[in-house]
Enzyme design. Structure first.
Site, PDB file in Angstrom:
ATOM      1  N   GLU A 126      52.266  18.726  38.583  1.00 50.06           N
ATOM      2  CA  GLU A 126      51.240  18.695  39.391  1.00 50.06           C
ATOM      3  C   GLU A 126      50.019  17.877  38.425  1.00 50.06           C
ATOM      4  O   GLU A 126      48.978  18.339  37.843  1.00 50.06           O
ATOM      5  CB  GLU A 126      50.446  20.317  39.023  1.00 50.06           C
ATOM      6  CG  GLU A 126      51.436  21.198  39.808  1.00 50.06           C
ATOM      7  CD  GLU A 126      50.594  22.737  39.714  1.00 50.06           C
ATOM      8  OE1 GLU A 126      49.790  23.008  38.991  1.00 50.06           O
ATOM      9  OE2 GLU A 126      50.898  23.528  40.365  1.00 50.06           O
ATOM     10  N   GLU A 178      57.421  25.569  42.765  1.00 52.36           N
ATOM     11  CA  GLU A 178      56.764  26.834  42.406  1.00 52.36           C
ATOM     12  C   GLU A 178      56.372  27.378  43.700  1.00 52.36           C
ATOM     13  O   GLU A 178      55.754  26.744  44.437  1.00 52.36           O
ATOM     14  CB  GLU A 178      55.423  26.307  41.484  1.00 52.36           C
ATOM     15  CG  GLU A 178      55.812  26.000  39.875  1.00 52.36           C
ATOM     16  CD  GLU A 178      54.523  25.775  39.311  1.00 52.36           C
ATOM     17  OE1 GLU A 178      53.512  26.412  39.617  1.00 52.36           O
ATOM     18  OE2 GLU A 178      54.677  24.967  38.292  1.00 52.36           O
TER      19      GLU A 178
END
Length: 458
Positions: A182, A364
């Protein structure tokens, strides 16, 4: 101590994933990150990270929480691997802590830190769980931040050196490496909005950090391939549809801007050697000749982190031209206040496959809340089960539509330190009592074990 994961609970409402759609080698896993679970922040030679410093700034973290102890995974990793084994997961995505391996970010290595991940990886393999290693999940060594951190162009070389050390040490046992997790969050929240470490809110610093992180990605890919030619390398990106908070035209433009920052700023140059058109001019001052070729490197897989759509609204006072919006009042939400929209997940997976042409791993996906034991000590997190059921079903729809999806990792194995929310927001399949550190599998852990079990071939 931990409780064994019992047989899965049966029959809850909602569509189930058709496991016949999955590849024979489909990977079911769980994900964590170093600062969020390891603890031992001041043990065995570990250096300070930017999160150690940020957490001690008043008002930054809910309840003044820190990751000093977190889940104490550093000492309890064997117990946590046993939980994974009982659940039947086949892969564990974790991150190495840069300051644990290189306390000053560069220079002398810390053998005690390297030995910890040796123990972790060896124990995973003994349990027949594949280790998936992410090099960076936000915990930059503070010593490098003192030199400018991601705003310093030299960090691309520092990161490549770190990647080389990790690949050399663990590449005989680890096959899957991720460069970054991320990057849109670590740069946007850390350098533009000031919400995350290192807490900077400066437009120029943000664009420098983003470009230098992309350079570091390319340099790390080269470093790993030079040492471990058979390694399978990817990067992990947020992929969340950005919707305008309302129908105002200016909010539609704000949503397009946030989409460029959130979803495109990293995978586009890493895959196509070009920044998104809406913000390409902002990136030019940081670039030098040949940079885009250095960033764009062959990858083997694409990591998708997804939870929900996000919303944007116009804000003339914002240096980036947008502000975070709110979901519609009618939207169903998780306990963490994030909207529930499994169809968006399906569409994101299809779009990522079509755009980037790489095998997709969902690295995720999960649901946060405030889970607590009942009077019997059980944690009946039905809302999480319903969320995971709906989202894995949506993943199956994406596979049916042709998306090459090869694995799914739940966030997270354990309740953990959730950044600015501290310990108030629980995403784990396993409950952690942060006073005693006792682990208790939730009902969702049993549900996930039941989902995995019919697909296992070993």
């Amino acid at each position: 101590m931990n409780d064994k994961i019992a047989a899965p609970q049966s029959e809850l409402p909602g569509a189930e994933l058709d496991t016949a759609l999955l590849r024979p080698d489909f990977l079911w896993g769980v994900s964590t990150s170093s600062y969020q679970i390891e603890g031992a922040a001041h043990e065995d030679g570990r250096g300070l990270s930017i999160w150690d410093v940020f957490c001690r700034q008043k008002g930054r973290i809910a309840n003044g929480d820190t990751g000093d102890i977190a889940c104490d995974h550093y000492h309890r990793y064997a117990e946590d691997i046993a939980l994974m084994r009982d659940m039947g997961v086949r892969a564990y995505r974790f991150s190495t802590a840069w300051p644990r391996l290189l306390p000053r970010g560069r220079g002398a290595a810390n053998e005690q830190g390297f030995a910890f991940y040796d123990r972790l990886i060896d124990r995973l393999l003994e349990a027949r769980i594949e280790p998936w290693l992410c090099l960076y999940h936000w915990d930059l060594p503070q010593s490098l931040d003192d030199l400018g951190g991601w705003t310093n162009r030299d960090i691309a070389g520092w990161f490549a050196d770190y990647a080389a050390l990790v690949a050399q040490r663990y590449g005989d046992r680890v096959k899957h490496f991720a460069t970054f997790n991320e990057p849109s969050v670590s740069t946007l929240f850390g350098y533009a909005l000031g919400w995350n470490a290192p807490g900077i809110a400066d437009k120029s610093s943000y664009y420098k950090a983003a470009h230098h992180l992309n350079l570091a990605h390319g340099a790390a890919v080269d470093a790993i391939r030079d040492l471990r030619p058979s390694a399978l390398i990817g990067a992990i990106h947020n992929r969340q549809p950005v919707l305008p908070e309302s129908g105002k035209p200016e909010n539609a433009h704000a949503a397009a801007l946030l989409d460029a920052h959130w979803n495109l700023l990293f995978p586009e140059p890493q895959s196509f050697a070009a920044y998104p058109a809406l913000i390409a001019h902002e990136m030019e001052p940081s670039q030098k000749a040949g940079d885009m070729a250095r960033i764009c490197r062959r990858l083997d897989w694409f990591g998708v982190n997804h939870y929900s759509p996000i919303y944007a609204r116009a804000d003339a006072a914002s240096q980036l031209g947008f502000a975070w919006g709110k979901p519609p009042a009618s939207a169903q939400q998780t306990g963490a206040g994030w909207s529930i929209h499994p169809d968006a997940f399906r569409d994101v997976l299809i779009a990522a496959w079509r755009r980037y042409g790489l095998p997709i791993y969902v690295t995720e996906n999960g649901s946060g809340g405030n889970d607590a034991p009942d009077a019997t000590g059980a944690i009946a997190d039905k809302a999480r089960i319903d969320y995971l059921r709906a989202y894995t079903h949506a993943m199956g729809e994406a596979i049916r539509a042709g998306a090459d999806i090869r694995g799914y990792f739940v966030w997270s194995l354990l309740d953990n330190f959730e950044w600015g929310a501290g310990f108030t927001n629980r995403f784990g399949l396993v409950h952690v009592d942060f006073k005693t550190l006792r682990r208790t599998p939730k009902a969702s852990a049993r549900w996930y074990a039941g989902l995995i079990r019919p697909t296992r071939k070993d």
